[in-house]
Design a protein around this motif. Structure first.
Motif, PDB file in Angstrom:
ATOM      1  N   GLY A  41      54.199  42.855  44.997  1.00 32.31           N
ATOM      2  CA  GLY A  41      53.444  44.099  45.025  1.00 32.31           C
ATOM      3  C   GLY A  41      54.248  45.324  44.620  1.00 32.31           C
ATOM      4  O   GLY A  41      55.474  45.361  44.680  1.00 32.31           O
ATOM      5  N   SER A  42      53.510  46.354  44.216  1.00 32.61           N
ATOM      6  CA  SER A  42      54.119  47.604  43.776  1.00 32.61           C
ATOM      7  C   SER A  42      54.373  48.567  44.926  1.00 32.61           C
ATOM      8  O   SER A  42      54.990  49.607  44.736  1.00 32.61           O
ATOM      9  CB  SER A  42      53.181  48.289  42.769  1.00 32.61           C
ATOM     10  N   GLY A  43      53.918  48.216  46.111  1.00 32.41           N
ATOM     11  CA  GLY A  43      54.080  49.111  47.260  1.00 32.41           C
ATOM     12  C   GLY A  43      52.791  49.786  47.666  1.00 32.41           C
ATOM     13  O   GLY A  43      52.682  50.325  48.762  1.00 32.41           O
ATOM     14  N   THR A  92      47.946  42.941  42.743  1.00 31.58           N
ATOM     15  CA  THR A  92      48.518  41.590  42.720  1.00 31.58           C
ATOM     16  C   THR A  92      47.960  40.689  43.815  1.00 31.58           C
ATOM     17  O   THR A  92      48.079  39.468  43.724  1.00 31.58           O
ATOM     18  CB  THR A  92      50.047  41.655  42.884  1.00 31.58           C
ATOM     19  N   GLY A  93      47.406  41.260  44.872  1.00 27.42           N
ATOM     20  CA  GLY A  93      46.924  40.462  46.001  1.00 27.42           C
ATOM     21  C   GLY A  93      48.022  40.016  46.935  1.00 27.42           C
ATOM     22  O   GLY A  93      47.755  39.383  47.951  1.00 27.42           O
ATOM     23  N   THR A  94      49.277  40.325  46.612  1.00 25.04           N
ATOM     24  CA  THR A  94      50.384  39.984  47.494  1.00 25.04           C
ATOM     25  C   THR A  94      50.573  41.096  48.525  1.00 25.04           C
ATOM     26  O   THR A  94      50.053  42.197  48.375  1.00 25.04           O
ATOM     27  CB  THR A  94      51.689  39.782  46.708  1.00 25.04           C
ATOM     28  N   GLY A  95      51.319  40.787  49.587  1.00 26.39           N
ATOM     29  CA  GLY A  95      51.507  41.763  50.643  1.00 26.39           C
ATOM     30  C   GLY A  95      52.812  41.557  51.370  1.00 26.39           C
ATOM     31  O   GLY A  95      53.737  40.907  50.865  1.00 26.39           O
ATOM     32  N   ALA A  99      37.841  31.810  50.721  1.00 29.22           N
ATOM     33  CA  ALA A  99      38.530  32.857  49.981  1.00 29.22           C
ATOM     34  C   ALA A  99      38.977  32.325  48.629  1.00 29.22           C
ATOM     35  O   ALA A  99      39.142  31.114  48.444  1.00 29.22           O
ATOM     36  CB  ALA A  99      39.745  33.360  50.769  1.00 29.22           C
ATOM     37  N   ALA A 100      39.176  33.230  47.692  1.00 33.00           N
ATOM     38  CA  ALA A 100      39.683  32.834  46.382  1.00 33.00           C
ATOM     39  C   ALA A 100      41.137  32.395  46.516  1.00 33.00           C
ATOM     40  O   ALA A 100      41.909  33.004  47.257  1.00 33.00           O
ATOM     41  CB  ALA A 100      39.574  34.001  45.412  1.00 33.00           C
ATOM     42  N   PRO A 101      41.543  31.326  45.823  1.00 31.30           N
ATOM     43  CA  PRO A 101      42.947  30.905  45.882  1.00 31.30           C
ATOM     44  C   PRO A 101      43.868  32.004  45.376  1.00 31.30           C
ATOM     45  O   PRO A 101      43.516  32.756  44.457  1.00 31.30           O
ATOM     46  CB  PRO A 101      42.994  29.680  44.965  1.00 31.30           C
ATOM     47  N   ALA A 102      45.035  32.124  45.969  1.00 31.53           N
ATOM     48  CA  ALA A 102      46.047  33.092  45.549  1.00 31.53           C
ATOM     49  C   ALA A 102      47.255  32.326  45.018  1.00 31.53           C
ATOM     50  O   ALA A 102      47.673  31.321  45.615  1.00 31.53           O
ATOM     51  CB  ALA A 102      46.457  33.981  46.727  1.00 31.53           C
ATOM     52  N   PRO A 103      47.843  32.763  43.911  1.00 32.34           N
ATOM     53  CA  PRO A 103      48.936  31.987  43.314  1.00 32.34           C
ATOM     54  C   PRO A 103      50.116  31.733  44.250  1.00 32.34           C
ATOM     55  O   PRO A 103      50.752  30.682  44.169  1.00 32.34           O
ATOM     56  CB  PRO A 103      49.363  32.857  42.118  1.00 32.34           C
TER      57      PRO A 103
END
Length: 374
Positions: free
Chosen positions: A118-120, A309-312, A136-140
């Motif tokens: 993630g970008s922050g 990105t969906g990341t956290g 939920a949609a799969p996340a890479p």
């Protein structure tokens, strides 16, 4: 049906801690809700079946020694119990991945990931309505963790996620997913799994790290594991470059909005839920949301999700009390100083040279291969 998997904490500790946290105590798990209290890893052997087998063994004239000495699991290794470390062999990883590809799973390239993490920026995380895990949609960077047995059974038993590390090769899950009276020697991670397809490849461990206190007495405050991984077979590259990664955060206070994600063992797609965390004790996080069944252990607890990105930020994994909780509540060991030390140890190790059978693996604690149990 009651299972033999209960009793992950000392009897004089489990009941009080569970009741203080609002979770069912070990004694409460013997009633109609017993199956919901068995944790989220691979199911244990049914207790009633075990007792019946014992009676049958006596009836046919077997000795008490045989009755009290069950066959050793050929896919467990002791590793280094003093440090909680295991160096995997290349052959074990490649065989495990081959077992998946021989079954209903296949590798098929998915959409490329352009941002590793993630970008922050953080998206709002409103509480799920209704408050229940939903598809939920799969996340890479999140996927299913498999442990094929001797028959090649490819059912995934846990969940794991890619976490940012200097080597770009680290995933995190619950300790009970990889160490249960020994380190599992056949593990395969399929990030972004959906519909029988592994869009970002199959990845297998080179080294596994857990806290020695988990090895010694399955301390629920240390139910976390870090795995260095490589592409199965002859494929190269770093998993973080392929899938992106969650950023890990330590010392996060309770009460933050978070998203919990996991792969049920009977589904090739994840479920997720959003709610606020709370702290039943200084060493545990609690997340109230029904619908996280067996197979979701090790699933990430994320906050500060990046909308692009969906990341956290990873603040926990499903594990801890009762090996993750039950069908109504999930727990995680707190990501404090001890987990931070485990992360530093996992990332500070030199790039592991994968052990090969017959080349010094006995010194690394790798047990010789045994015939699979029938």
């Amino acid at each position: 049906m009651e299972t033999s998997e209960r009793g992950t904490e000392p009897a004089d500790h489990a009941g009080g801690a569970d009741r203080a946290a609002g979770a069912p105590a070990a004694a409460d798990c013997l009633g109609p809700r017993g199956p919901a209290c068995t944790g989220r890893g691979r199911p244990g052997v049914p207790l009633r079946a075990t007792l019946a087998l014992g009676v049958l063994t006596v009836a046919v004239g077997s000795t008490a020694l045989v009755l009290g000495a069950p066959a050793r699991d050929p896919f467990l290794a002791p590793g280094d119990t003093a440090t909680g470390s295991y160096l995997a062999t290349r052959a074990d990883g490649d065989r495990a991945a081959a077992a998946l590809l021989a079954g209903p799973y296949q590798e098929r390239p998915g959409p490329p990931v352009t941002a590793r993490y993630g970008s922050g920026r953080a998206a709002p995380l409103p509480v799920s309505r209704p408050l229940r895990a939903a598809p939920a949609a799969p996340a890479p960077a999140i996927g299913a963790l498999f442990s094929p047995d001797g028959d090649g059974d490819p059912v995934h038993h846990c969940t794991a996620s890619v976490v940012h590390a200097p080597g770009g090769d680290l995933i995190v899950t619950a300790a009970h997913c990889v160490h249960d009276d020994g380190f599992r020697t056949r593990l395969v991670f399929a990030p972004g799994l959906h519909d029988g397809i592994a869009p970002y490849g199959l990845w297998v461990p080179t080294r596994i790290q857990v806290d020695p206190r988990w090895v010694r007495d399955r301390d629920p405050d240390h139910d976390v594991a870090f795995l260095r991984v490589r592409r199965a077979g002859s494929g190269g590259g770093r998993i973080e470059d392929v899938t992106g990664a969650e950023r890990i955060r330590f010392g996060t206070p309770a009460g933050r909005p978070a998203q919990l994600v996991g792969y049920p063992e009977d589904q090739d797609a994840p479920v997720s839920c959003r709610n606020r965390t709370n702290a039943p004790s200084p060493t545990q996080l609690r997340f109230d949301c029904p619908g996280f069944p067996s197979g979701t252990s090790g699933g990430p607890m994320l906050t500060d999700l990046d909308p692009d990105t969906g990341t956290g930020s990873l603040i926990g994994v499903i594990g801890g009390l009762n090996e993750g909780g039950d069908d109504f509540v999930s727990y995680s060991s707190r990501f404090g100083a001890d987990v931070a030390a485990l992360y530093r140890r996992a990332t500070a190790e030199p790039d592991p040279r994968v052990a090969r059978p017959g080349s010094g693996t006995a010194a690394l604690g790798v047990m010789p291969r045994a015939a699979p149990r029938s």
